[in-house]
Design a protein around this motif. Structure first.
Motif, PDB file in Angstrom:
ATOM      1  N   VAL A   1      40.076  11.647  38.115  1.00  0.00           N
ATOM      2  CA  VAL A   1      39.967  11.623  36.626  1.00  0.00           C
ATOM      3  C   VAL A   1      39.260  13.056  36.121  1.00  0.00           C
ATOM      4  O   VAL A   1      38.061  13.074  36.382  1.00  0.00           O
ATOM      5  CB  VAL A   1      38.827  10.338  36.143  1.00  0.00           C
ATOM      6  CG1 VAL A   1      38.859  10.116  34.642  1.00  0.00           C
ATOM      7  CG2 VAL A   1      39.854   8.720  36.612  1.00  0.00           C
TER       8      VAL A   1
ATOM      9  N   LYS B   1      39.120  13.469  30.368  1.00  0.00           N
ATOM     10  CA  LYS B   1      39.883  12.136  30.323  1.00  0.00           C
ATOM     11  C   LYS B   1      39.252  10.762  30.622  1.00  0.00           C
ATOM     12  O   LYS B   1      39.830   9.466  30.945  1.00  0.00           O
ATOM     13  CB  LYS B   1      41.251  12.328  31.197  1.00  0.00           C
ATOM     14  CG  LYS B   1      42.186  13.378  30.752  1.00  0.00           C
ATOM     15  CD  LYS B   1      43.529  12.928  30.798  1.00  0.00           C
ATOM     16  CE  LYS B   1      44.464  13.899  30.297  1.00  0.00           C
ATOM     17  NZ  LYS B   1      45.171  14.984  31.182  1.00  0.00           N
TER      18      LYS B   1
ATOM     19  N   TRP C   1      45.962   8.838  27.686  1.00  0.00           N
ATOM     20  CA  TRP C   1      46.451   9.369  29.133  1.00  0.00           C
ATOM     21  C   TRP C   1      47.365   8.136  29.558  1.00  0.00           C
ATOM     22  O   TRP C   1      47.152   7.349  30.276  1.00  0.00           O
ATOM     23  CB  TRP C   1      45.194   9.337  30.018  1.00  0.00           C
ATOM     24  CG  TRP C   1      45.476  10.027  31.244  1.00  0.00           C
ATOM     25  CD1 TRP C   1      46.733  10.736  31.474  1.00  0.00           C
ATOM     26  CD2 TRP C   1      44.783  10.030  32.525  1.00  0.00           C
ATOM     27  NE1 TRP C   1      46.806  11.050  32.746  1.00  0.00           N
ATOM     28  CE2 TRP C   1      45.446  10.611  33.450  1.00  0.00           C
ATOM     29  CE3 TRP C   1      43.380   9.609  32.790  1.00  0.00           C
ATOM     30  CZ2 TRP C   1      44.958  11.061  34.694  1.00  0.00           C
ATOM     31  CZ3 TRP C   1      42.745  10.092  33.827  1.00  0.00           C
ATOM     32  CH2 TRP C   1      43.651  10.562  34.951  1.00  0.00           C
TER      33      TRP C   1
ATOM     34  N   TYR D   1      47.921   7.489  33.309  1.00  0.00           N
ATOM     35  CA  TYR D   1      46.632   7.056  34.149  1.00  0.00           C
ATOM     36  C   TYR D   1      47.262   6.010  35.035  1.00  0.00           C
ATOM     37  O   TYR D   1      47.661   4.950  34.703  1.00  0.00           O
ATOM     38  CB  TYR D   1      45.492   6.611  33.170  1.00  0.00           C
ATOM     39  CG  TYR D   1      44.715   6.148  33.841  1.00  0.00           C
ATOM     40  CD1 TYR D   1      43.740   6.839  34.674  1.00  0.00           C
ATOM     41  CD2 TYR D   1      43.854   4.743  33.502  1.00  0.00           C
ATOM     42  CE1 TYR D   1      42.545   6.337  35.583  1.00  0.00           C
ATOM     43  CE2 TYR D   1      42.769   4.424  34.008  1.00  0.00           C
ATOM     44  CZ  TYR D   1      42.194   5.386  35.338  1.00  0.00           C
ATOM     45  OH  TYR D   1      40.937   4.574  35.666  1.00  0.00           O
TER      46      TYR D   1
ATOM     47  N   ARG E   1      37.028   5.818  31.951  1.00  0.00           N
ATOM     48  CA  ARG E   1      37.670   5.420  33.245  1.00  0.00           C
ATOM     49  C   ARG E   1      37.067   5.882  34.584  1.00  0.00           C
ATOM     50  O   ARG E   1      36.376   6.754  34.706  1.00  0.00           O
ATOM     51  CB  ARG E   1      39.135   6.407  33.546  1.00  0.00           C
ATOM     52  CG  ARG E   1      40.034   6.006  31.889  1.00  0.00           C
ATOM     53  CD  ARG E   1      41.055   6.790  31.988  1.00  0.00           C
ATOM     54  NE  ARG E   1      42.152   6.522  30.837  1.00  0.00           N
ATOM     55  CZ  ARG E   1      42.061   7.122  29.700  1.00  0.00           C
ATOM     56  NH1 ARG E   1      41.155   8.103  29.357  1.00  0.00           N
ATOM     57  NH2 ARG E   1      42.896   6.751  28.758  1.00  0.00           N
TER      58      ARG E   1
END
Length: 313
Positions: A44, A48, A55, A58, A117
Protein backbone atom coordinates in the motif's frame (compact mmCIF):
# COMPACT_ATOMS: atom_id res chain seq x y z
CA UNK A 1 0.72 18.67 25.55
CA UNK A 2 -0.22 20.47 22.35
CA UNK A 3 3.47 20.66 21.51
CA UNK A 4 3.96 16.89 21.45
CA UNK A 5 0.70 16.47 19.55
CA UNK A 6 1.83 18.83 16.80
CA UNK A 7 5.25 17.16 16.69
CA UNK A 8 3.68 13.73 16.31
CA UNK A 9 1.36 14.89 13.53
CA UNK A 10 4.22 16.45 11.57
CA UNK A 11 6.16 13.22 11.76
CA UNK A 12 3.21 10.93 11.14
CA UNK A 13 0.63 12.64 8.93
CA UNK A 14 -2.72 10.92 8.41
CA UNK A 15 -6.40 11.78 8.40
CA UNK A 16 -7.38 10.79 11.92
CA UNK A 17 -7.05 11.88 15.55
CA UNK A 18 -7.24 9.95 18.79
CA UNK A 19 -8.84 11.24 21.98
CA UNK A 20 -5.73 13.32 22.73
CA UNK A 21 -5.85 15.09 19.37
CA UNK A 22 -2.75 13.22 18.22
CA UNK A 23 -2.41 12.20 14.59
CA UNK A 24 -0.94 8.81 13.81
CA UNK A 25 -0.57 6.56 10.84
CA UNK A 26 0.29 3.07 9.69
CA UNK A 27 3.87 1.98 9.65
CA UNK A 28 3.99 -1.27 11.60
CA UNK A 29 0.50 -2.18 10.30
CA UNK A 30 1.93 -2.30 6.76
CA UNK A 31 4.89 -4.61 7.45
CA UNK A 32 5.39 -8.08 5.97
CA UNK A 33 5.44 -10.94 6.54
CA UNK A 34 2.41 -10.82 8.82
CA UNK A 35 3.43 -11.86 12.40
CA UNK A 36 3.59 -15.62 12.94
CA UNK A 37 3.15 -16.40 9.25
CA UNK A 38 4.71 -16.27 5.78
CA UNK A 39 1.83 -14.13 4.51
CA UNK A 40 2.91 -11.04 2.56
CA UNK A 41 0.56 -8.06 2.63
CA UNK A 42 -0.42 -6.33 -0.60
CA UNK A 43 1.77 -3.25 -0.84
CA UNK A 44 0.00 0.00 0.00
CA UNK A 45 1.71 3.23 -1.13
CA UNK A 46 1.65 5.98 1.51
CA UNK A 47 -0.63 8.17 -0.60
CA UNK A 48 -3.21 5.34 -0.86
CA UNK A 49 -3.51 4.37 2.81
CA UNK A 50 -6.52 6.61 3.49
CA UNK A 51 -9.94 5.31 2.42
CA UNK A 52 -10.84 8.72 1.01
CA UNK A 53 -8.32 8.10 -1.78
CA UNK A 54 -10.01 6.05 -4.51
CA UNK A 55 -8.15 2.91 -5.50
CA UNK A 56 -10.19 0.62 -7.76
CA UNK A 57 -7.37 -1.93 -8.15
CA UNK A 58 -6.84 -2.42 -4.41
CA UNK A 59 -6.62 -6.18 -3.94
CA UNK A 60 -5.66 -7.05 -0.35
CA UNK A 61 -4.72 -10.55 0.79
CA UNK A 62 -7.31 -12.36 2.98
CA UNK A 63 -5.86 -13.99 6.09
CA UNK A 64 -7.13 -15.17 9.45
CA UNK A 65 -4.83 -17.36 11.52
CA UNK A 66 -5.82 -20.98 12.21
CA UNK A 67 -5.58 -20.27 15.95
CA UNK A 68 -8.37 -17.69 15.53
CA UNK A 69 -10.49 -19.85 13.20
CA UNK A 70 -10.38 -22.61 15.84
CA UNK A 71 -12.84 -20.41 17.81
CA UNK A 72 -11.08 -20.00 21.18
CA UNK A 73 -13.15 -18.19 23.83
CA UNK A 74 -11.53 -14.82 22.97
CA UNK A 75 -12.39 -14.93 19.26
CA UNK A 76 -15.47 -14.10 17.18
CA UNK A 77 -16.89 -16.51 14.60
CA UNK A 78 -16.45 -15.74 10.90
CA UNK A 79 -18.75 -12.94 9.68
CA UNK A 80 -21.00 -15.27 7.63
CA UNK A 81 -21.36 -17.95 10.30
CA UNK A 82 -24.95 -18.77 11.13
CA UNK A 83 -26.25 -17.06 14.26
CA UNK A 84 -23.44 -14.49 14.39
CA UNK A 85 -24.80 -10.97 14.09
CA UNK A 86 -22.38 -8.62 15.89
CA UNK A 87 -23.55 -5.17 16.97
CA UNK A 88 -20.75 -2.97 15.67
CA UNK A 89 -20.13 0.49 17.16
CA UNK A 90 -21.87 -0.47 20.40
CA UNK A 91 -21.62 -2.67 23.47
CA UNK A 92 -22.50 -6.17 22.24
CA UNK A 93 -23.41 -8.17 25.34
CA UNK A 94 -20.13 -8.48 27.27
CA UNK A 95 -18.01 -7.58 24.22
CA UNK A 96 -17.09 -3.91 23.72
CA UNK A 97 -17.33 -3.18 19.98
CA UNK A 98 -17.23 0.60 20.39
CA UNK A 99 -14.01 2.26 19.28
CA UNK A 100 -12.13 4.71 21.49
CA UNK A 101 -11.86 6.87 18.36
CA UNK A 102 -15.58 7.19 17.62
CA UNK A 103 -17.70 5.59 14.92
CA UNK A 104 -16.12 3.37 12.27
CA UNK A 105 -17.54 2.37 8.89
CA UNK A 106 -19.04 -1.10 8.38
CA UNK A 107 -18.84 -2.21 4.74
CA UNK A 108 -20.37 -5.47 3.43
CA UNK A 109 -20.86 -6.57 7.04
CA UNK A 110 -17.22 -6.00 7.94
CA UNK A 111 -15.82 -3.15 10.05
CA UNK A 112 -13.30 -0.96 8.24
CA UNK A 113 -9.99 0.03 9.85
CA UNK A 114 -10.45 3.74 10.67
CA UNK A 115 -6.86 4.71 9.82
CA UNK A 116 -6.88 3.15 6.37
CA UNK A 117 -5.74 0.27 4.21
CA UNK A 118 -3.25 -2.30 5.52
CA UNK A 119 -2.92 -4.65 2.53
CA UNK A 120 -4.63 -7.47 4.46
CA UNK A 121 -8.29 -8.34 5.14
CA UNK A 122 -9.72 -10.80 7.65
CA UNK A 123 -8.54 -10.78 11.26
CA UNK A 124 -4.99 -12.10 11.13
CA UNK A 125 -4.12 -12.98 14.75
CA UNK A 126 -6.80 -10.76 16.29
CA UNK A 127 -9.89 -12.34 17.81
CA UNK A 128 -12.47 -9.62 17.29
CA UNK A 129 -13.81 -8.03 14.14
CA UNK A 130 -13.30 -4.28 14.56
CA UNK A 131 -11.55 -2.92 17.67
CA UNK A 132 -9.61 -5.30 19.90
CA UNK A 133 -9.23 -3.59 23.27
CA UNK A 134 -6.05 -3.80 25.33
CA UNK A 135 -4.60 -2.12 28.41
CA UNK A 136 -0.98 -1.11 29.02
CA UNK A 137 0.17 -0.31 32.59
CA UNK A 138 3.27 1.93 32.55
CA UNK A 139 4.80 1.42 36.01
CA UNK A 140 7.58 3.94 36.72
CA UNK A 141 10.04 4.99 39.43
CA UNK A 142 13.03 7.34 39.61
CA UNK A 143 16.50 5.88 38.99
CA UNK A 144 18.46 6.17 42.25
CA UNK A 145 22.11 5.75 43.26
CA UNK A 146 23.43 3.60 46.09
CA UNK A 147 22.57 6.34 48.61
CA UNK A 148 18.96 6.55 47.42
CA UNK A 149 19.36 9.88 45.60
CA UNK A 150 17.74 10.48 42.23
CA UNK A 151 20.13 10.15 39.28
CA UNK A 152 20.14 13.03 36.79
CA UNK A 153 21.22 12.64 33.17
CA UNK A 154 24.66 14.28 32.65
CA UNK A 155 23.58 16.09 29.45
CA UNK A 156 19.96 17.13 29.98
CA UNK A 157 20.26 17.55 33.75
CA UNK A 158 16.81 15.97 34.16
CA UNK A 159 16.20 13.03 36.47
CA UNK A 160 16.12 9.62 34.81
CA UNK A 161 12.86 7.69 34.95
CA UNK A 162 12.70 3.89 34.80
CA UNK A 163 9.79 1.68 33.79
CA UNK A 164 9.02 -2.03 34.06
CA UNK A 165 9.61 -3.51 30.59
CA UNK A 166 9.01 -7.02 29.29
CA UNK A 167 10.58 -8.79 26.32
CA UNK A 168 7.72 -10.27 24.32
CA UNK A 169 7.96 -13.98 23.56
CA UNK A 170 6.21 -13.64 20.19
CA UNK A 171 8.56 -11.14 18.53
CA UNK A 172 11.46 -10.57 20.94
CA UNK A 173 10.78 -6.81 21.17
CA UNK A 174 10.77 -4.87 24.45
CA UNK A 175 7.37 -3.56 25.46
CA UNK A 176 5.10 -2.28 28.21
CA UNK A 177 3.52 -5.28 29.98
CA UNK A 178 -0.08 -5.38 28.87
CA UNK A 179 -2.79 -7.41 27.24
CA UNK A 180 -6.36 -7.81 26.13
CA UNK A 181 -9.40 -6.67 28.09
CA UNK A 182 -11.56 -9.69 28.89
CA UNK A 183 -15.30 -9.48 28.03
CA UNK A 184 -17.09 -7.56 30.79
CA UNK A 185 -13.82 -6.66 32.54
CA UNK A 186 -13.18 -3.11 33.73
CA UNK A 187 -10.06 -1.47 32.34
CA UNK A 188 -8.66 -0.88 35.84
CA UNK A 189 -8.87 -4.62 36.53
CA UNK A 190 -7.14 -5.45 33.23
CA UNK A 191 -4.25 -3.07 33.95
CA UNK A 192 -3.56 -4.64 37.34
CA UNK A 193 -4.10 -8.24 36.18
CA UNK A 194 -1.82 -7.92 33.15
CA UNK A 195 0.97 -6.38 35.23
CA UNK A 196 0.69 -9.20 37.77
CA UNK A 197 0.66 -11.91 35.09
CA UNK A 198 3.48 -10.60 32.90
CA UNK A 199 5.80 -8.79 35.31
CA UNK A 200 5.25 -10.78 38.53
CA UNK A 201 4.35 -14.23 37.10
CA UNK A 202 1.22 -14.34 39.29
CA UNK A 203 -0.29 -17.27 37.33
CA UNK A 204 2.42 -19.56 38.75
CA UNK A 205 2.16 -18.30 42.34
CA UNK A 206 0.47 -20.05 45.25
CA UNK A 207 -2.73 -18.45 46.61
CA UNK A 208 -0.71 -17.16 49.61
CA UNK A 209 2.01 -15.61 47.44
CA UNK A 210 -0.61 -14.10 45.15
CA UNK A 211 -2.48 -12.55 48.09
CA UNK A 212 0.77 -10.97 49.32
CA UNK A 213 1.50 -9.50 45.87
CA UNK A 214 -2.08 -8.18 45.64
CA UNK A 215 -1.71 -6.39 48.97
CA UNK A 216 1.55 -4.71 47.90
CA UNK A 217 0.23 -3.71 44.49
CA UNK A 218 -3.03 -2.32 45.85
CA UNK A 219 -1.27 0.81 47.10
CA UNK A 220 0.32 1.51 43.71
CA UNK A 221 -2.77 0.80 41.59
CA UNK A 222 -5.23 2.63 43.84
CA UNK A 223 -3.25 5.91 43.91
CA UNK A 224 -3.75 8.83 41.55
CA UNK A 225 -2.66 7.86 38.04
CA UNK A 226 -2.15 9.44 34.63
CA UNK A 227 -4.00 8.23 31.53
CA UNK A 228 -1.25 8.50 28.93
CA UNK A 229 -3.20 7.53 25.82
CA UNK A 230 -6.57 6.14 24.73
CA UNK A 231 -7.07 5.08 21.14
CA UNK A 232 -5.86 3.28 18.03
CA UNK A 233 -2.47 1.56 18.04
CA UNK A 234 -0.20 1.10 15.01
CA UNK A 235 0.26 -2.64 15.58
CA UNK A 236 1.80 -5.24 13.21
CA UNK A 237 -1.26 -7.47 13.76
CA UNK A 238 -3.76 -4.92 12.40
CA UNK A 239 -5.77 -5.64 9.26
CA UNK A 240 -8.41 -3.81 7.22
CA UNK A 241 -11.12 -5.41 9.40
CA UNK A 242 -9.52 -5.80 12.85
CA UNK A 243 -7.25 -3.49 14.78
CA UNK A 244 -5.73 -2.85 18.20
CA UNK A 245 -6.81 -0.06 20.54
CA UNK A 246 -5.42 0.54 24.00
CA UNK A 247 -5.59 2.57 27.15
CA UNK A 248 -2.08 3.23 28.49
CA UNK A 249 -1.99 4.35 32.14
CA UNK A 250 1.01 5.50 34.18
CA UNK A 251 1.30 4.34 37.79
CA UNK A 252 4.26 6.17 39.31
CA UNK A 253 6.02 5.01 42.48
CA UNK A 254 7.45 8.36 43.63
CA UNK A 255 9.42 7.05 46.60
CA UNK A 256 10.29 3.66 45.11
CA UNK A 257 9.21 1.91 48.28
CA UNK A 258 6.30 0.01 46.77
CA UNK A 259 8.15 -1.47 43.80
CA UNK A 260 11.47 -2.08 45.59
CA UNK A 261 9.93 -4.99 47.48
CA UNK A 262 8.15 -6.56 44.52
CA UNK A 263 10.05 -9.47 42.96
CA UNK A 264 9.94 -8.95 39.18
CA UNK A 265 9.51 -12.30 37.43
CA UNK A 266 8.57 -12.84 33.78
CA UNK A 267 5.34 -14.71 33.21
CA UNK A 268 2.60 -15.42 30.65
CA UNK A 269 3.61 -13.72 27.34
CA UNK A 270 6.84 -12.25 28.74
CA UNK A 271 10.25 -13.85 28.23
CA UNK A 272 12.22 -11.38 30.38
CA UNK A 273 11.19 -8.54 32.72
CA UNK A 274 13.36 -5.74 34.14
CA UNK A 275 13.58 -2.05 35.02
CA UNK A 276 14.71 -0.04 31.98
CA UNK A 277 16.10 3.53 31.91
CA UNK A 278 13.91 5.76 29.74
CA UNK A 279 15.36 7.79 26.87
CA UNK A 280 14.62 8.48 23.21
CA UNK A 281 17.06 5.68 22.31
CA UNK A 282 14.53 3.06 23.41
CA UNK A 283 13.10 0.96 20.60
CA UNK A 284 9.84 -0.60 21.72
CA UNK A 285 6.97 -2.66 20.33
CA UNK A 286 4.08 -1.02 18.42
CA UNK A 287 3.46 2.57 19.66
CA UNK A 288 4.98 2.00 23.10
CA UNK A 289 7.93 4.42 22.67
CA UNK A 290 5.44 7.23 22.10
CA UNK A 291 3.49 6.35 25.27
CA UNK A 292 6.74 6.33 27.26
CA UNK A 293 7.71 9.75 25.87
CA UNK A 294 4.39 11.23 27.06
CA UNK A 295 5.09 9.87 30.55
CA UNK A 296 8.51 11.59 30.68
CA UNK A 297 6.87 14.88 29.67
CA UNK A 298 4.27 14.50 32.42
CA UNK A 299 6.91 13.68 35.06
CA UNK A 300 9.46 16.25 33.81
CA UNK A 301 12.00 13.46 33.32
CA UNK A 302 14.92 12.97 30.93
CA UNK A 303 14.07 12.02 27.33
CA UNK A 304 16.53 13.55 24.87
CA UNK A 305 20.19 14.61 25.01
CA UNK A 306 19.43 17.33 22.46
CA UNK A 307 17.85 20.30 24.28
CA UNK A 308 16.59 21.72 20.98
CA UNK A 309 14.85 18.52 19.98
CA UNK A 310 11.15 18.92 20.74
CA UNK A 311 10.14 16.15 18.37
CA UNK A 312 11.55 12.66 18.46
CA UNK A 313 12.07 10.61 15.35
Amino acid sequence: SNLSASCWSRLHPVNMFNSYNVKFHHRKALTSPYPGSHIERSQVPEDKVGWLTEWEDYNPVEYTAKSVLARPSWADPQINDEGFSPKFNERDGEVERKSLNGLYVVENGRPRNPVGRTGLTGRGLLGRWGPNHAADPVVTRWKRDGSGNKVAHPVSGKNILQFVAIKRRDCGEWAIPGGMVDPGEKITATLKREFEEEALNSLQKSPEEKAKLEKQLQKLFSQEHFVVYRGYVDDPRNTDNAWMETEAVNYHDETGETMDNLPLEAGDDAGVVKWVDISEKLELYASHSYFIKLVTEKQGAHWSEDPGSECHK
